[in-house]
Design a protein around this motif. Structure first.
Motif, PDB file in Angstrom:
ATOM      1  N   ASP A   1       0.862  -1.198   0.000  1.00  0.00           N
ATOM      2  CA  ASP A   1       0.000   0.000   0.000  1.00  0.00           C
ATOM      3  C   ASP A   1       0.895   1.244   0.000  1.00  0.00           C
ATOM      4  OD1 ASP A   1      -2.188   1.705   0.214  1.00  0.00           O
ATOM      5  OD2 ASP A   1      -2.466   1.378   2.371  1.00  0.00           O
TER       6      ASP A   1
ATOM      7  N   ASP B   1      -2.047   8.158  10.851  1.00  0.00           N
ATOM      8  CA  ASP B   1      -2.890   7.382   9.942  1.00  0.00           C
ATOM      9  C   ASP B   1      -4.019   6.675  10.703  1.00  0.00           C
ATOM     10  OD1 ASP B   1      -2.919   6.342   7.107  1.00  0.00           O
ATOM     11  OD2 ASP B   1      -2.860   4.419   8.158  1.00  0.00           O
TER      12      ASP B   1
ATOM     13  N   HIS C   1      -3.520  12.289  -0.823  1.00  0.00           N
ATOM     14  CA  HIS C   1      -3.148  11.169  -1.694  1.00  0.00           C
ATOM     15  C   HIS C   1      -4.252  10.126  -1.820  1.00  0.00           C
ATOM     16  CE1 HIS C   1      -2.538   9.914   2.374  1.00  0.00           C
ATOM     17  NE2 HIS C   1      -2.430   8.664   1.978  1.00  0.00           N
ATOM     18  N   ASP C   2      -5.323  10.264  -1.067  1.00  0.00           N
ATOM     19  CA  ASP C   2      -6.437   9.307  -1.148  1.00  0.00           C
ATOM     20  C   ASP C   2      -7.643   9.878  -1.888  1.00  0.00           C
ATOM     21  OD1 ASP C   2      -5.068   7.440   0.452  1.00  0.00           O
ATOM     22  OD2 ASP C   2      -5.865   8.313   2.302  1.00  0.00           O
TER      23      ASP C   2
ATOM     24  N   PHE D   1      -7.231  -3.242   6.583  1.00  0.00           N
ATOM     25  CA  PHE D   1      -6.826  -2.856   5.227  1.00  0.00           C
ATOM     26  C   PHE D   1      -6.367  -4.135   4.501  1.00  0.00           C
ATOM     27  CE2 PHE D   1      -7.093   0.886   7.778  1.00  0.00           C
ATOM     28  CZ  PHE D   1      -7.730   1.771   6.940  1.00  0.00           C
TER      29      PHE D   1
ATOM     30  N   ARG E   1       1.497  13.177  11.387  1.00  0.00           N
ATOM     31  CA  ARG E   1       0.153  12.976  10.853  1.00  0.00           C
ATOM     32  C   ARG E   1      -0.144  11.509  11.158  1.00  0.00           C
ATOM     33  NH1 ARG E   1      -1.945   9.003   7.138  1.00  0.00           N
ATOM     34  NH2 ARG E   1      -3.777   9.861   6.143  1.00  0.00           N
TER      35      ARG E   1
ATOM     36  N   GLN F   1      -1.415  -5.968   5.808  1.00  0.00           N
ATOM     37  CA  GLN F   1      -1.411  -4.890   6.814  1.00  0.00           C
ATOM     38  C   GLN F   1      -2.136  -5.333   8.089  1.00  0.00           C
ATOM     39  OE1 GLN F   1      -3.160  -2.218   3.804  1.00  0.00           O
ATOM     40  NE2 GLN F   1      -1.675  -0.659   4.408  1.00  0.00           N
TER      41      GLN F   1
ATOM     42  N   VAL G   1       2.071   5.520  11.105  1.00  0.00           N
ATOM     43  CA  VAL G   1       1.104   4.480  10.715  1.00  0.00           C
ATOM     44  C   VAL G   1       1.162   3.394  11.770  1.00  0.00           C
ATOM     45  CG1 VAL G   1       0.335   2.980   8.845  1.00  0.00           C
ATOM     46  CG2 VAL G   1       1.659   5.028   8.318  1.00  0.00           C
TER      47      VAL G   1
HETATM   48  C1  NOJ Z   1      -5.131   6.022   5.290  1.00  0.00           C
HETATM   49  C2  NOJ Z   1      -4.063   6.411   4.306  1.00  0.00           C
HETATM   50  O1  NOJ Z   1      -4.180   7.766   4.020  1.00  0.00           O
HETATM   51  C3  NOJ Z   1      -4.233   5.517   3.111  1.00  0.00           C
HETATM   52  O2  NOJ Z   1      -3.454   5.911   2.017  1.00  0.00           O
HETATM   53  C4  NOJ Z   1      -3.908   4.112   3.532  1.00  0.00           C
HETATM   54  O3  NOJ Z   1      -4.166   3.225   2.476  1.00  0.00           O
HETATM   55  C5  NOJ Z   1      -4.747   3.680   4.740  1.00  0.00           C
HETATM   56  N1  NOJ Z   1      -4.869   4.698   5.737  1.00  0.00           N
HETATM   57  C6  NOJ Z   1      -4.130   2.477   5.385  1.00  0.00           C
HETATM   58  O4  NOJ Z   1      -2.919   2.840   6.001  1.00  0.00           O
END
Ligand code: NOJ
Length: 555
Positions: free
Chosen positions: A63, A202, A332-333, A166, A200, A170, A103
């Motif tokens: 990811d 996650d 980015h999402d 996810f 930041r 993960q 993360v």
């Molecule tokens: C949120 C992140 O912004 C995204 O890009 C990611 O796929 C998921 N969390 C899992 O870490």
């Protein structure tokens, strides 16, 4: 409010870098840390104070770095720890702080903790993750993963299932387990001691699960149950964050922003009220979900400005003087905002500037996502093979298996897919991102949308962003003023006031390509602070707003 008490991040503007797609220094087609260093002067010209780096840790990239294999090493493709230290140094020289992505809801399945954890039920690391036995040959409950399929994966080594909200690469960490929390806090301290400017975090509001793990409600047409009520803002979330704050964050003067899908303004107030000592601010998803269907984002709904205004107003009013907002259109999402809420055809420049003005005049800390400052747009690749994102690819496969037509799925991907945001940064008319073959195709419109041209044109979107950042530095009303929405039911105009003492600013934005009339009362001494047309016409009792026109008036 006394200025001396103002935390620095209230006046800052953050620029998000997705390192894989920002700048490649060595021709392997993948962005890297040296590439970022080479563009720090560009960011300084823009005027941002903070750079948030999407993950740069060692990762097998299931990811794109959100699956971390080693929290204390740099991803080889991005460079070395020396490069990272250099980045901090060079950024410091330019008064730019580097915020890291944290993360910690999950790791990669290749992380040493997971390799250990899965090896035996007796492993010292077993409880670092969430393991359960199956029920009659089925997973422990009916939860679905955000990336399609079940949220449980059966592991043959110990014949039990682990939770992964996810991808199956993960696995979710078990925050109930004290040694895990201690290891995470030590890791955070390692980075903070290097001098980073914050984190930041996650999906940080997913870390506390209801340990009973009940089945989720299954909606018609959905393959899995929705477990989110049992892990979004879960039972111990506030205690975990307070502990993190007390043991780590309170020792540093840093910015913290939690990514919190499913958090309401009431939740955000608890997370961000300084008295609670949890986070500085959170990312809401509510305004990003307005054009999604009830059960999934791919079910694209028409854009509704009235709903957007109502939502932003709710957040502005709820957090005023009780917490703090983060402000964003892009990351980015998310798809590119100019293609989403603006007009990426004839009015691309005007609508991109309008959206910038509208967002940056709100109360909160604004985030700019790479390429937003030049008005980069969504992309339409005809072949699914040209897409790279795991969420998109898994969804495509699952829906094709359900018999849904290619064209119908692609329509969702064009509107909402995450790769819209991940095509390489457009530096020059030829691309300028890499001398090699980029890991994901460039958007073909780099010949007309690129940094070189933007810097050369004093009227470009870039300079609107530059000016907005500057205004925030100079005017307290943007930071502290109250918010009042005018004409809430107007379907095309977004009009609001910001007020602080005698200072009163009016923000006017036309979200359409049609001319819109607005009742007007000219005031003596009114001054245009910023606009996207050269000459806002502000005489008369009614003014006519041109396509996507936006301006800010100091009354
Ligand atoms: C949120 C992140 O912004 C995204 O890009 C990611 O796929 C998921 N969390 C899992 O870490």
């Amino acid at each position: 409010m006394e200025k001396t008490k103002e935390p620095w991040w209230k006046r800052s503007v953050v620029y998000q870098i997705y390192p894989r797609s920002f700048m490649d220094s060595n021709g392997d087609g993948i962005g890297d840390l040296q590439g970022i260093i080479s563009k720090l002067d560009y960011l300084k010209t823009l005027g941002v104070d903070v750079v948030w780096l999407s993950p740069v840790y060692d990762s097998p990239n299931d990811d794109n770095g959100y699956d971390i294999r080693d929290y204390q090493a740099i991803m080889q493709e991005f460079g070395t720890m020396d490069d990272f230290d250099k980045l901090i140094d060079e950024a410091n020289k330019r008064d730019i702080r580097i915020v890291m992505d944290l993360v910690v809801n999950h790791t990669s399945d290749e992380h040493a903790w997971f390799v250990e954890s899965r090896s035996s039920k007796e492993s010292k690391y077993r409880d670092y993750y969430i393991w359960r036995d199956g029920v009659d040959g089925n997973p422990p409950n009916n939860w679905g993963s955000v990336f399609s399929g079940s949220a449980w994966e059966k592991d043959e080594q110990t014949d039990s299932y682990y939770l992964h909200l996810f991808s199956k690469k993960q696995p979710d960490l078990n925050w109930e387990h004290e040694p895990l929390r201690k290891d995470i806090f030590d890791m955070m301290t390692f980075w903070l001691d290097k001098g980073i400017g914050g984190f930041r975090m996650d999906v940080i509001n997913f870390i506390s699960k209801d340990t009973r793990l009940p089945d989720g409600e299954k909606h018609p047409g959905q393959l899995y149950g929705n477990g989110s009520p049992y892990f979004i803002n879960g039972p111990k979330i506030h205690s975990f964050l307070k502990e993190m704050n007390e043991k780590v964050l309170s020792n540093y003067d840093v910015l913290t922003v939690g990514e919190t899908p499913g958090a309401s303004p009431e939740d955000a107030k608890v997370y961000t009220n300084p008295e609670n000592q949890e986070l500085n601010m959170v990312f809401t998803f509510e305004h990003m979900d307005l054009d999604s269907g009830p059960f999934e984002k791919w079910d694209v709904q028409p854009f509704d400005l009235v709903a957007l205004k109502e939502n932003l107003e709710k957040w502005q009013l709820s957090l005023h003087e009780t917490g703090w907002n983060s402000l964003y259109w892009n990351n980015h999402d998310q798809p590119r905002v100019v293609s989403r809420f603006g007009n990426d055809g004839d009015y691309r420049e005007l609508s991109a500037k309008m959206l910038a003005i509208c967002l940056h005049m709100l109360q909160g800390t604004p985030y700019i996502y790479q390429g937003e400052e030049i008005g980069m747009t969504n992309v339409k690749f005809a072949n699914i093979e040209d897409y790279q994102d795991i969420e998109t690819l898994n969804m495509y496969k699952e829906k094709r298996e359900q018999g849904i037509a290619h064209e119908q799925i692609m329509a969702g991907i064009y509107a909402k897919g995450r790769d819209n945001a991940r095509t390489p940064m457009q530096w020059t008319q030829d691309g300028g991102f890499t001398t090699g073959t980029p890991w994901i195709k460039m958007n073909p419109n780099t010949s007309i949308i690129n940094v070189d041209d933007a810097l050369d044109n004093p009227n470009s979107i870039f300079y609107t962003y530059q000016k907005l950042i500057q205004l925030r530095k100079e005017h307290d009303v943007i930071i502290h003023g109250s918010f009042e929405l005018l004409y809430p039911d107007h379907p095309q105009l977004f009009v609001y006031k910001r007020k602080m003492g005698q200072e009163e600013w009016l923000v006017v934005a036309n979200f359409s390509k049609d001319i819109q009339a607005l009742d007007w009362q000219a005031s003596a001494g009114q001054k245009v602070m910023i606009s996207n047309y050269d000459d806002p016409q502000l005489d008369g009792e009614t003014i006519e707003l041109r396509p996507y026109e936006a301006f800010v008036i100091r009354l």
